[in-house]
Design an enzyme around this catalytic site. Structure first.
Site, PDB file in Angstrom:
ATOM      1  N   ALA A  24      51.281  38.898  56.794  1.00 59.75           N
ATOM      2  CA  ALA A  24      49.936  38.636  57.279  1.00 59.75           C
ATOM      3  C   ALA A  24      48.988  37.975  56.948  1.00 59.75           C
ATOM      4  CB  ALA A  24      49.182  40.369  57.874  1.00 59.75           C
TER       5      ALA A  24
ATOM      6  N   HIS B 133      46.117  35.625  54.952  1.00 58.06           N
ATOM      7  CA  HIS B 133      44.727  35.626  55.685  1.00 58.06           C
ATOM      8  C   HIS B 133      43.879  34.085  54.499  1.00 58.06           C
ATOM      9  CE1 HIS B 133      43.753  37.787  52.004  1.00 58.06           C
ATOM     10  NE2 HIS B 133      44.373  38.375  52.710  1.00 58.06           N
TER      11      HIS B 133
ATOM     12  N   HIS C  60      45.190  34.469  51.145  1.00 56.04           N
ATOM     13  CA  HIS C  60      46.981  34.191  50.003  1.00 56.04           C
ATOM     14  C   HIS C  60      45.911  32.581  50.695  1.00 56.04           C
ATOM     15  CE1 HIS C  60      47.556  37.673  52.610  1.00 56.04           C
ATOM     16  NE2 HIS C  60      48.325  38.234  50.923  1.00 56.04           N
TER      17      HIS C  60
ATOM     18  N   GLN D  13      57.357  49.875  47.764  1.00 59.38           N
ATOM     19  CA  GLN D  13      55.721  49.439  47.214  1.00 59.38           C
ATOM     20  C   GLN D  13      54.781  50.285  47.745  1.00 59.38           C
ATOM     21  OE1 GLN D  13      55.419  45.581  46.910  1.00 59.38           O
ATOM     22  NE2 GLN D  13      53.195  45.889  47.197  1.00 59.38           N
TER      23      GLN D  13
ATOM     24  N   GLU E  27      43.450  38.192  42.074  1.00 61.85           N
ATOM     25  CA  GLU E  27      42.190  38.936  40.982  1.00 61.85           C
ATOM     26  C   GLU E  27      42.073  40.387  42.282  1.00 61.85           C
ATOM     27  OE1 GLU E  27      39.640  37.699  39.188  1.00 61.85           O
ATOM     28  OE2 GLU E  27      40.693  37.082  37.084  1.00 61.85           O
TER      29      GLU E  27
ATOM     30  N   ASP F 152      44.313  42.595  43.307  1.00 60.52           N
ATOM     31  CA  ASP F 152      45.067  43.329  42.803  1.00 60.52           C
ATOM     32  C   ASP F 152      45.062  43.302  41.980  1.00 60.52           C
ATOM     33  OD1 ASP F 152      46.403  44.190  45.790  1.00 60.52           O
ATOM     34  OD2 ASP F 152      46.055  42.350  46.180  1.00 60.52           O
TER      35      ASP F 152
ATOM     36  N   GLN G 111      47.645  45.001  39.670  1.00 58.36           N
ATOM     37  CA  GLN G 111      48.858  44.649  39.803  1.00 58.36           C
ATOM     38  C   GLN G 111      49.256  43.287  38.711  1.00 58.36           C
ATOM     39  OE1 GLN G 111      50.663  43.596  43.388  1.00 58.36           O
ATOM     40  NE2 GLN G 111      49.215  41.769  43.835  1.00 58.36           N
TER      41      GLN G 111
ATOM     42  N   SER H  18      44.654  41.660  53.831  1.00 55.16           N
ATOM     43  CA  SER H  18      45.839  41.981  55.696  1.00 55.16           C
ATOM     44  C   SER H  18      45.754  43.094  55.913  1.00 55.16           C
ATOM     45  CB  SER H  18      47.059  41.776  55.325  1.00 55.16           C
ATOM     46  OG  SER H  18      47.448  40.984  54.262  1.00 55.16           O
TER      47      SER H  18
HETATM   48  P1  AMP Z   1      49.317  41.173  49.449  1.00 51.25           P
HETATM   49  O1  AMP Z   1      50.190  40.059  50.677  1.00 51.25           O
HETATM   50  O2  AMP Z   1      49.157  42.033  50.329  1.00 51.25           O
HETATM   51  O3  AMP Z   1      50.707  41.496  48.259  1.00 51.25           O
HETATM   52  O4  AMP Z   1      49.194  39.587  48.777  1.00 51.25           O
HETATM   53  C1  AMP Z   1      49.855  38.478  47.774  1.00 51.25           C
HETATM   54  C2  AMP Z   1      48.840  38.130  46.270  1.00 51.25           C
HETATM   55  O5  AMP Z   1      47.735  37.100  47.488  1.00 51.25           O
HETATM   56  C3  AMP Z   1      48.240  39.299  46.119  1.00 51.25           C
HETATM   57  O6  AMP Z   1      48.562  38.397  44.978  1.00 51.25           O
HETATM   58  C4  AMP Z   1      46.687  39.105  46.206  1.00 51.25           C
HETATM   59  O7  AMP Z   1      45.886  39.403  45.001  1.00 51.25           O
HETATM   60  C5  AMP Z   1      46.926  37.966  46.695  1.00 51.25           C
HETATM   61  N1  AMP Z   1      45.399  38.389  47.626  1.00 51.25           N
HETATM   62  C6  AMP Z   1      45.804  38.955  48.449  1.00 51.25           C
HETATM   63  N2  AMP Z   1      43.738  38.936  49.029  1.00 51.25           N
HETATM   64  C7  AMP Z   1      43.368  38.332  48.656  1.00 51.25           C
HETATM   65  C8  AMP Z   1      42.119  37.856  48.397  1.00 51.25           C
HETATM   66  N3  AMP Z   1      40.829  37.974  48.742  1.00 51.25           N
HETATM   67  N4  AMP Z   1      41.685  37.283  47.619  1.00 51.25           N
HETATM   68  C9  AMP Z   1      42.423  36.292  46.434  1.00 51.25           C
HETATM   69  N5  AMP Z   1      43.516  36.848  46.443  1.00 51.25           N
HETATM   70  C10 AMP Z   1      44.232  37.799  47.807  1.00 51.25           C
END
Ligand code: AMP
Length: 281
Positions: A31, A33, A36, A60, A147, A149, A152, A185
């Protein structure tokens, strides 16, 4: 762009990459954006080969409904990754990832139990389990995390250090909508009206941290932010904390010349949003 599903295929593909080439890795749950894609762009710029994984990791998710409702949009994801010049997309299935793999245990010094960890029990162990496995399969030189997360990111850095992995974990800044709402997402599940009110989260954090002074008590600032957010339609804060950048220890009194993070989680009806900002006192 090569699409790989199987664990044995990614092992083969990784082995076939020439030794002198640098590999960048971006783990995601799909998903996708622009948040990512910013990570992917950076990896493409800094490496010869970029590998992106898309895997919604059930381990998770402490909340079953969140897992079921998690947005999935593979066609759009592949389209965005192709345009961003990603080289390999790894899209494994759950059985393959956890076949003969129980997870990875390491001492996280309790930072997996506070803040997000307190409200999402087991979440960070699930993250560590999957990222360790993905690191082992992909064997990247650099791995990119957002950052957004923040906790994380700290946990992955600690895990990588504990396990002595030769991987540089790179922090990428938060990408926001024009409104200031941190891209996520889960935002896909917000109505337009909810998106508008959710933008207040970031604005409220900024508003109450404009003129911070040494010796100020963080609880007073937290209270103001909480009141303002909780008085907004749809929004309800779960936690707000000031903490040290590296150790994540809570900060109760602001000290001169220090960097702190303000982190929070807010429910917008049934959607849980997290955000944070960096502050220098
Ligand atoms: P996720 O798909 O939510 O597990 O995120 C995958 C990676 O993208 C993780 O390292 C998140 O911290 C990063 N991420 C998600 N949203 C953002 C954002 N708005 N800005 C920067 N990094 C992001």
């Amino acid at each position: 762009m090569q699409i790989i599903i199987g664990v044995s295929e990614i092992i083969k593909a990784r082995k076939s990459i020439k030794q002198n080439l640098k590999i960048g890795f971006v783990p995601t749950m799909g998903a996708l954006h622009q948040g990512h894609i910013a990570l992917v762009n950076r990896s493409v710029k800094e490496n010869d080969i970029t590998i992106v994984s898309i895997f919604v990791n059930p381990k998770q998710f402490n909340d079953k409904a969140d897992l079921i409702n998690y947005p999935r949009n593979i066609e759009n994801d592949l389209d965005l990754l192709e345009k961003a010049k990603c080289n390999i997309v790894f899209m494994p299935d759950n059985e393959d990832i956890y076949n003969n793999y129980q997870g990875y245990q390491t001492d996280l010094k309790g930072i997996d139990k506070i803040y997000e960890g307190e409200f999402r029990p087991g979440h960070f162990q699930g993250v560590v389990d999957v990222v360790y496995r993905l690191f082992d399969l992909v064997k990247p030189h650099k791995a990119y995390f957002g950052e957004k997360d923040f906790q994380q990111l700290a946990i992955i850095k600690l895990m990588t250090k504990n396990a002595n992995l030769p991987i540089e974990v790179i922090a990428c800044e938060i990408v926001r909508e024009k409104s200031g709402l941190a891209m996520s997402s889960r935002n896909e599940r917000l109505s337009d009206e909810q998106k508008t009110v959710s933008a207040k989260i970031y604005k409220t954090m900024l508003k109450h941290t404009k003129n911070l002074k040494p010796n100020q008590k963080t609880q007073e600032i937290i209270q103001k932010i909480k009141e303002e957010i909780d008085n907004t339609a749809f929004l309800k804060t779960e936690y707000i904390v000031f903490c040290e950048q590296e150790s994540l220890k809570p900060v109760y009194t602001l000290a001169k010349n220090t960097d702190v993070k303000l982190c929070l989680a807010v429910w917008c009806e049934k959607i849980r949003l997290i955000d944070n900002i960096s502050l220098h006192i």
